[in-house]
Design an enzyme around this catalytic site. Structure first.
Site, PDB file in Angstrom:
ATOM      1  N   TYR A 179      -5.281  -4.086  -0.142  1.00  0.00           N
ATOM      2  CA  TYR A 179      -5.117  -5.253   0.740  1.00  0.00           C
ATOM      3  C   TYR A 179      -5.753  -6.513   0.155  1.00  0.00           C
ATOM      4  O   TYR A 179      -5.494  -7.619   0.614  1.00  0.00           O
ATOM      5  CB  TYR A 179      -5.720  -4.996   2.128  1.00  0.00           C
ATOM      6  CG  TYR A 179      -5.026  -3.903   2.922  1.00  0.00           C
ATOM      7  CD1 TYR A 179      -3.796  -3.382   2.519  1.00  0.00           C
ATOM      8  CD2 TYR A 179      -5.602  -3.391   4.079  1.00  0.00           C
ATOM      9  CE1 TYR A 179      -3.166  -2.376   3.243  1.00  0.00           C
ATOM     10  CE2 TYR A 179      -4.973  -2.390   4.809  1.00  0.00           C
ATOM     11  CZ  TYR A 179      -3.766  -1.886   4.389  1.00  0.00           C
ATOM     12  OH  TYR A 179      -3.147  -0.893   5.103  1.00  0.00           O
ATOM     13  N   LYS A 200      -6.176   9.929  -3.200  1.00  0.00           N
ATOM     14  CA  LYS A 200      -4.868  10.376  -3.689  1.00  0.00           C
ATOM     15  C   LYS A 200      -5.011  10.544  -5.205  1.00  0.00           C
ATOM     16  O   LYS A 200      -4.281   9.961  -6.012  1.00  0.00           O
ATOM     17  CB  LYS A 200      -3.805   9.335  -3.307  1.00  0.00           C
ATOM     18  CG  LYS A 200      -2.386   9.729  -3.584  1.00  0.00           C
ATOM     19  CD  LYS A 200      -1.849  10.819  -2.677  1.00  0.00           C
ATOM     20  CE  LYS A 200      -0.455  11.229  -3.109  1.00  0.00           C
ATOM     21  NZ  LYS A 200       0.001  12.474  -2.471  1.00  0.00           N
ATOM     22  N   ASP A 260      -2.435  12.710   2.067  1.00  0.00           N
ATOM     23  CA  ASP A 260      -1.270  13.268   2.765  1.00  0.00           C
ATOM     24  C   ASP A 260      -1.653  14.540   3.522  1.00  0.00           C
ATOM     25  O   ASP A 260      -1.218  14.768   4.657  1.00  0.00           O
ATOM     26  CB  ASP A 260      -0.097  13.507   1.807  1.00  0.00           C
ATOM     27  CG  ASP A 260      -0.540  14.075   0.459  1.00  0.00           C
ATOM     28  OD1 ASP A 260      -1.742  14.021   0.158  1.00  0.00           O
ATOM     29  OD2 ASP A 260       0.322  14.572  -0.290  1.00  0.00           O
ATOM     30  N   ASP A 302      -6.962   2.660   7.100  1.00  0.00           N
ATOM     31  CA  ASP A 302      -6.173   1.932   8.098  1.00  0.00           C
ATOM     32  C   ASP A 302      -5.191   2.880   8.778  1.00  0.00           C
ATOM     33  O   ASP A 302      -5.105   2.968  10.012  1.00  0.00           O
ATOM     34  CB  ASP A 302      -5.423   0.801   7.360  1.00  0.00           C
ATOM     35  CG  ASP A 302      -4.709  -0.139   8.300  1.00  0.00           C
ATOM     36  OD1 ASP A 302      -4.930  -0.060   9.525  1.00  0.00           O
ATOM     37  OD2 ASP A 302      -3.923  -0.979   7.804  1.00  0.00           O
ATOM     38  N   ASP A 326      -5.638   4.819  12.625  1.00  0.00           N
ATOM     39  CA  ASP A 326      -4.657   4.551  13.678  1.00  0.00           C
ATOM     40  C   ASP A 326      -3.987   5.846  14.132  1.00  0.00           C
ATOM     41  O   ASP A 326      -3.732   6.036  15.323  1.00  0.00           O
ATOM     42  CB  ASP A 326      -3.602   3.539  13.200  1.00  0.00           C
ATOM     43  CG  ASP A 326      -3.988   2.117  13.593  1.00  0.00           C
ATOM     44  OD1 ASP A 326      -5.177   1.893  13.874  1.00  0.00           O
ATOM     45  OD2 ASP A 326      -3.103   1.244  13.614  1.00  0.00           O
TER      46      ASP A 326
END
Ligand code: NAD
Length: 358
Positions: free
Chosen positions: A141, A191, A224, A248, A252
């Site tokens: 970001y 990841k 994942d 993020d 959520d």
């Protein structure tokens, strides 16, 4: 203790829920022999209306000089024009940046009294109690981005994902310290099977744990897989630390588990200086001014503030216990109602105060 607390009511339901949190904190102060000095400051839409800026200099200065900051929420349809020069969210983003708040903490705790509100079956959510640490000021970001037109007229866009050793070290360290105060389990999510940035994340996290947190039960999980584990075995996790984008998305996803936004707090912390505490929900313009907003997420954000910024761990646990007791006793605001009587914002605040005094 003496503490200077900046209150930022903000917009929409913000002033209603902050008023209840303040009343609750005043009772905590009296009951435990502390003195909290409150200063109320503008931020967001109300600041745009009155001062032409979403973050007035006076607010930034008061926040910087405080011990901690408690925020309601900012924004609403009045300031939603996409072409507007100033927007409420800019104030919040700038405040986080100016105070170098790089760690976003989001607890995810299930209340058995509210099991019905969850979209998952009770056996999947019972006993879930996770504290997420999301890195907030780095990663994809904040990397460079560009967009270019290719020779054939199509477009190409690029976002860089960048982390440095020190950015990873400091958040893993904060998460490790929190895990030590909880159930002693730390999980790092990355990841690393695909991304070079994640391979750095994994090796730095491992070094921090080896050097300073070998007492913890530490593991690593791919993002994942973590998205699946949150649904089918969330109760196995204690403290979870991850980068900005993965955090993020996972937080959520996690916020759906309890089935109510009105119960989830969050904190943003830096290496030193004041932390910023707030509910994860927004300004709920659809119910603003009706006196029916659920103040409990903000009360729980206050408990996080007592714990992380003021070092008042016993007081924080006492407040969290009172909230749980209030829910166990069947008290509900409209958003978590189960068909019975519903309480107003002030009445729910009073139930917490009665619990603290009882
Ligand atoms: P929202 O979280 O404000 O509301 C979503 C739904 O949840 C609404 O139906 C609302 O009534 C309900 N709700 C939220 N909090 C509640 C509470 N405490 N008690 C009872 N019901 C509650 O999300 P939204 O509608 O997408 O956003 C509204 C505004 O808030 C927007 O301007 C958005 O930009 C802003 N926002 C601000 C923050 C923040 O200040 N940190 C965060 C998210 C959204």
């Amino acid at each position: 203790m003496d503490a200077n607390i900046v209150l930022i009511p903000g917009d929409g339901i913000g002033p209603e829920i902050i008023a209840e949190a303040q009343r609750v904190l005043e009772v905590v102060a009296t009951r435990f022999g502390h003195s909290f000095n409150f200063t109320s400051c503008p931020l967001g839409g109300n600041a745009i209306d009155n001062f032409g800026t979403a973050l007035p200099d006076e607010t930034l200065e008061a926040c910087g000089n405080s011990d901690s900051i408690l925020l309601g929420a900012v924004g609403g349809p009045k300031w939603d024009d996409p072409n507007a020069k100033v927007r409420p969210e800019q104030g919040l983003l700038k405040l986080r940046k100016e105070l170098a708040l790089f760690a976003n903490l989001r607890p995810l705790k299930m209340y058995s009294a509210l099991a019905e509100a969850s979209p998952l079956k009770p056996e999947y959510i019972e006993g879930v109690d996770i504290l997420f640490f999301r890195e907030l000021t780095g990663g994809i970001y904040f990397g460079e981005s560009k967009r270019e037109t290719l020779d054939d007229g199509s477009e190409r866009a690029v976002n860089e994902m960048v982390y440095t050793t020190s950015e990873i070290e400091r958040i893993v360290r904060l998460a490790g310290e929190a895990a030590r105060k909880r159930r002693g389990k730390l999980t790092s999510v990355d990841k690393a099977n695909v991304l070079e940035v994640s391979r750095l994340w994994r090796s730095v996290a491992q070094s921090v744990v080896d050097a300073d947190f070998s007492d913890l039960n530490y593991d690593v999980v791919l993002v994942d897989a973590m998205a699946m584990h949150l649904i089918n075995r969330a109760k196995d996790f204690d403290v979870v630390v991850t980068g900005n984008m993965f955090g993020d998305i996972l937080t959520d996803e996690g916020s759906m588990l309890p089935g109510s936004l009105g119960l989830l707090p969050s904190a943003s912390l830096g290496e030193s200086g004041p932390g910023l505490y707030e509910p994860i929900h927004g300004s709920a313009p659809d119910i603003a001014g009706q006196g029916i907003a659920n103040p409990l997420a903000t009360v729980l954000a206050s408990a996080m503030m007592l714990d992380h910024s003021l070092g008042l761990t016993d007081e924080a646990r006492a407040l969290e216990e009172v909230v749980e007791n209030v829910l166990n006793a069947g008290h509900r605001t409209a958003d978590i109602a189960d068909g019975g009587e519903t309480l107003s914002t002030v009445e729910m605040g009073q139930k917490v105060i009665d619990g603290l005094n009882g």
